[in-house]
Design a protein around this motif. Structure first.
Motif, mmCIF file in Angstrom:
data_model
loop_
_atom_site.group_PDB
_atom_site.id
_atom_site.type_symbol
_atom_site.label_atom_id
_atom_site.label_comp_id
_atom_site.label_asym_id
_atom_site.label_seq_id
_atom_site.Cartn_x
_atom_site.Cartn_y
_atom_site.Cartn_z
ATOM 1 N N ILE A 8 38.435 35.805 49.977
ATOM 2 C CA ILE A 8 38.199 36.374 48.654
ATOM 3 C C ILE A 8 37.561 37.743 48.833
ATOM 4 N N LEU A 9 37.541 38.531 47.777
ATOM 5 C CA LEU A 9 36.971 39.865 47.852
ATOM 6 C C LEU A 9 35.462 39.812 48.061
ATOM 7 N N GLU A 10 34.936 40.836 48.722
ATOM 8 C CA GLU A 10 33.491 40.926 48.948
ATOM 9 C C GLU A 10 32.737 40.959 47.627
ATOM 10 N N SER A 11 33.344 41.567 46.619
ATOM 11 C CA SER A 11 32.696 41.702 45.307
ATOM 12 C C SER A 11 32.926 40.505 44.392
ATOM 13 N N ALA A 12 33.749 39.562 44.821
ATOM 14 C CA ALA A 12 34.069 38.411 43.970
ATOM 15 C C ALA A 12 32.871 37.477 43.857
ATOM 16 N N PRO A 13 32.695 36.823 42.706
ATOM 17 C CA PRO A 13 31.595 35.861 42.578
ATOM 18 C C PRO A 13 31.821 34.661 43.486
ATOM 19 N N ALA A 14 30.743 34.025 43.878
ATOM 20 C CA ALA A 14 30.843 32.851 44.754
ATOM 21 C C ALA A 14 31.577 31.729 44.036
#
Length: 268
Positions: free
Chosen positions: A97-103
Motif C-alpha cells: 500500500i502507499l506510504e501515505s495510505a491509512p493503516a
C-alpha cells in the motif's frame, strides 16, 4: 490397499511492521495520529508466531511443506518480511500500500488474508498470527479471519501441538481463570500469546540467505479487496500529565480535600 499419503502442512504467518516496542510514543503535530518517523520493527506477537511456525517444522520435520509470511504495508515493510525469512520462513507475500495510505483496519486485513488463502493452490492448513498488534491493540484480525473462513480458531495460545496424521491441533490457551485446552480440526487459525515461546535471533548466514528467498508483491486491488477504513479518527491527544499527590494528617483533612476537588460521596 495402500494407505494414502498424509498431506504435508502449509503454514501461513501474517506479520505487521509496527513502531518498535522500545520507542516512546508521541502524538504528531497535526494530532491525526502518532509520530511515525521513528524506529519500526516486527510486531512482537508476530515474531512469536514466526518462531512457533519454525518450531512446528523442527518438531514435525518433513511433515511441514512450507512456511509463508505475509504483510500488508508500505514499501518499507519489505524489511520486516526479510526478518521473518531470516528466522526460517520459506517465502513471503507483500500486499503493498502507499506510504501515505491509512493503516488497514482488522476487517480489511482479514478480508485480504482470506483472499490470499484462496489463491494458494496447495491450500493452507495452519494460520499463526500475533494475538494483537502493539500499535492499535485491536486484537480482532484472527477472530475475524476464522469467521470469514469458517475455520477452527484458538486465541491467546501458550502451547501448540499439531498432529498432521489426525489433522488436529491441540492448543493450550490463556484465560482469566488459568488455562484452557482446545482440540481443533485443521485448518485452524491460531493467535499467539507472550508465553508461547521466545523468538530466536536470526544468524548472519540466515540473514544472507533471506535476501535470495522469493517475495511476491501484490496489491489489494489484485486481491479484490477494498482497504478503505470504515472508521475516521477525529483527533488524537496525549493523556494529561499526572499531578503530584499530597499527604494528609487525618481523615477529616482527607474529606475536606475531596470536597474541594468536587468528589462527593453517595449513599448506597
Amino acid at each position: 490397499m495402500r494407505p494414502s499419503a498424509v498431506r504435508l502442512l502449509n503454514i501461513l504467518v501474517p506479520i505487521k511492521r509496527a513502531v518498535d516496542y522500545a520507542v516512546k510514543i508521541r502524538v504528531n503535530p497535526e494530532q491525526t495520529g502518532i509520530d511515525l518517523n521513528v524506529k519500526h520493527s516486527m510486531n512482537p506477537f508476530d515474531e512469536i508466531a514466526v518462531e512457533e511456525a519454525v518450531r512446528i517444522r523442527e518438531r514435525l520435520k518433513d511433515a511441514v511443506k512450507s512456511i509463508k509470511v505475509v504483510t500488508i504495508g508500505p514499501p518499507k515493510s519489505a524489511e520486516t518480511l526479510r526478518t521473518a525469512l531470516a528466522m526460517g520462513a520459506d517465502s513471503a507475500v507483500h500486499v503493498e500500500i502507499l506510504e501515505s495510505a491509512p493503516a488497514p483496519e482488522p476487517l480489511g486485513v482479514a478480508k485480504t488474508l482470506k483472499a490470499l488463502i484462496e489463491r494458494q493452490k496447495e491450500g493452507v492448513d495452519v494460520v499463526i498470527m500475533g494475538k494483537q498488534a502493539i500499535d492499535d491493540d485491536a486484537g480482532q484480525t484472527g477472530q475475524m479471519l476464522a469467521g470469514l473462513m469458517g475455520w477452527s480458531q484458538a486465541t491467546f495460545a501458550s502451547k501448540v501441538e499439531v498432529d498432521p496424521e489426525q489433522k488436529i491441533a491441540n492448543i493450550t490457551r490463556e484465560i482469566d481463570g488459568g488455562l484452557e485446552e482446545l482440540r481443533c480440526k485443521l485448518p485452524v487459525i491460531i493467535t499467539t500469546d507472550l508465553r508461547l515461546n521466545e523468538p530466536r535471533y536470526a544468524s548472519l548466514p540466515n540473514i544472507m540467505k533471506a535476501k535470495k528467498k522469493p517475495v511476491e508483491k501484490l496489491t489489494a486491488a489484485e486481491l479484490g479487496v477494498d482497504l478503505t477504513p470504515r472508521l475516521e479518527t477525529i483527533k488524537v491527544t496525549e493523556p494529561p500529565k499526572r499531578v503530584g499527590g499530597g499527604k494528609v494528617a487525618n481523615v477529616d483533612e482527607l474529606l475536606t480535600k475531596l470536597k474541594e476537588a468536587g468528589v462527593t460521596g453517595k449513599r448506597a
